[in-house]
Design a protein around this motif. Structure first.
Motif, mmCIF file in Angstrom:
data_model
loop_
_atom_site.group_PDB
_atom_site.id
_atom_site.type_symbol
_atom_site.label_atom_id
_atom_site.label_comp_id
_atom_site.label_asym_id
_atom_site.label_seq_id
_atom_site.Cartn_x
_atom_site.Cartn_y
_atom_site.Cartn_z
ATOM 1 N N ARG A 68 0.812 -1.213 0.000
ATOM 2 C CA ARG A 68 0.000 0.000 0.000
ATOM 3 C C ARG A 68 0.850 1.271 0.000
ATOM 4 N N ILE A 130 -6.817 2.530 0.398
ATOM 5 C CA ILE A 130 -8.182 2.766 0.869
ATOM 6 C C ILE A 130 -8.207 3.615 2.142
ATOM 7 N N ALA A 146 -17.340 5.404 -4.137
ATOM 8 C CA ALA A 146 -16.531 4.222 -3.805
ATOM 9 C C ALA A 146 -15.064 4.581 -3.981
ATOM 10 N N ILE A 147 -14.224 3.867 -3.241
ATOM 11 C CA ILE A 147 -12.775 4.065 -3.312
ATOM 12 C C ILE A 147 -12.194 2.880 -4.066
ATOM 13 N N LEU A 148 -11.854 3.112 -5.319
ATOM 14 C CA LEU A 148 -11.347 2.026 -6.155
ATOM 15 C C LEU A 148 -9.882 2.342 -6.491
ATOM 16 N N GLU A 151 -5.405 -0.110 -4.690
ATOM 17 C CA GLU A 151 -5.446 -1.190 -3.690
ATOM 18 C C GLU A 151 -6.391 -2.308 -4.107
ATOM 19 N N ILE A 152 -7.554 -1.948 -4.655
ATOM 20 C CA ILE A 152 -8.488 -3.030 -5.009
ATOM 21 C C ILE A 152 -8.017 -3.806 -6.241
ATOM 22 N N ALA A 168 -13.937 -2.888 -14.271
ATOM 23 C CA ALA A 168 -14.529 -4.210 -14.003
ATOM 24 C C ALA A 168 -15.270 -4.214 -12.665
ATOM 25 N N ALA A 169 -14.698 -3.569 -11.645
ATOM 26 C CA ALA A 169 -15.369 -3.512 -10.340
ATOM 27 C C ALA A 169 -16.696 -2.766 -10.447
#
Lengths: 236, 236
Positions: A68, A130, A146-148, A151-152, A168-169
């Motif tokens: 991270r 995040i 949203a927090i994309l 990290e995701i 994609a998310a």
């Protein structure tokens, strides 16, 4: 905006928040506390930002597994403090490293995002992790849906997986996602993945000096002066 | 609430939104469209919910890689439609499967979350995927700080990785995170991972029938009647 675009993803450092002024302010405070007023805080901010890309490149290249950004920020801080022969205890170093969670929004950011959110889902597509993004958003009032981003997807921009994984998310095609960014390099990578691209000019990001990626300029789908300007252009 | 708790994570289906009433409403509409008013919509909702745990168990057990809940919802819908000899085209099936994105909040949810958010970061710790949670939140006005849980941890509750991975994404210890849920089974799994546990009673979740996990009841850190009640108890 193309009728196909159904969501907006935002670069954050430099596009939504003013890292240089905020990190300079934090550095001023931390160095004053230990009597090291000889260190120029703006130069320190620039040097810290300068270590950002090389640190991520270790992960992008595969030489190191994804970690991270909070961790990279701490490591690069330690490098810089050593370089300046700064003596600072563990708790203060940990707090200083998290200065990147306390960056102030540009003056137009909260109004612009709030207006854009009425029509479009607004998500981060940042290299910030995040917890960093969440603390920054709560402190500054950034109303993300949203927090994309990194990290995701476990990938740092401009790795294509960061852009494609964020689309994609959201369960949408890359062409339905528009990256909003102040950096031509970021927009170029997003476009190469099939995303739409909206440029926001931030002439003060580097304290008035030219951006390092100005040679990567292209004709973007939108070219705007602020997030409020983008909201106006999109009829939000 | 223990002074150590610094963030609240929410179960969503049943705790924040009323899946049974909403899915019944959607089923009524989809079946009316094709003249199949013989199918009881509430029983259909219960049957669909009944296929939820077995579908996730395929992933939890490792027999199948993690796939998003949207995909499982579509597969279990197809199973049920076959069982009722329903003829329905692809576009309608896809839309029907996404009924789980269109669940209405319980009447206290938006006020409760809005008040809790003043003091605590509020995140989802749901088995719902990001796109599903995002659409539901925008539709219902749920003011999440971040959408965490199954998709970002690639694990379905009660797999410990879902709870521990959500705390890790927030960069806090498990004991600093409190799960808020209407289900004793969920709270028990969270407590086993070291999280704090706040129960919200939802006597109408199953249409007034007893909850299937009532034998798993424990003395929870908080026992509340609604999210507004929880906000009151936490002084928010």
């Amino acid at each position: 905006m193309s009728a196909a675009v159904s969501a907006l993803a935002f670069d954050v450092f430099g596009t939504v928040v003013d890292w240089r002024t905020s990190i300079s302010r934090e550095a001023t405070s931390f160095f004053a506390d230990i009597g090291r007023t000889d260190i120029d805080p703006a130069a320190f901010a620039d040097a810290w930002r300068g270590l950002y890309q090389p640190a991520m490149e270790e992960c992008r290249s595969g030489r190191r597994p994804f970690v991270r950004l909070d961790i990279l920020n701490r490591e690069t801080l330690d490098t810089l403090l050593d370089r300046h022969d700064v003596s600072m205890g563990e708790a203060k170093r940990a707090d200083f490293a998290r200065a990147w969670r306390r960056l102030d929004p540009w003056p137009d950011a909260v109004e612009g995002l709030t207006r854009l959110k009425r029509r479009y889902p607004i998500v981060t597509l940042s290299n910030g992790n995040i917890a960093l993004m969440l603390e920054m958003a709560r402190r500054g009032g950034l109303p993300w849906d949203a927090i994309l981003g990194a990290e995701i997807t476990q990938a740092y921009k401009p790795d294509p997986r960061a852009y494609l994984g964020t689309a994609a998310a959201l369960d949408i095609a890359p062409a339905s996602l528009c990256l909003v960014a102040a950096h031509h390099s970021d927009l170029a990578a997003a476009r190469a993945c099939g995303l739409a691209a909206a440029y926001v000019d931030r002439p003060l990001e580097y304290g008035g000096r030219a951006a390092p990626d100005r040679h990567l300029r292209q004709d973007w789908d939108y070219e705007t002066k602020s997030l409020v300007d983008l909201a106006e252009r999109l009829g939000c």
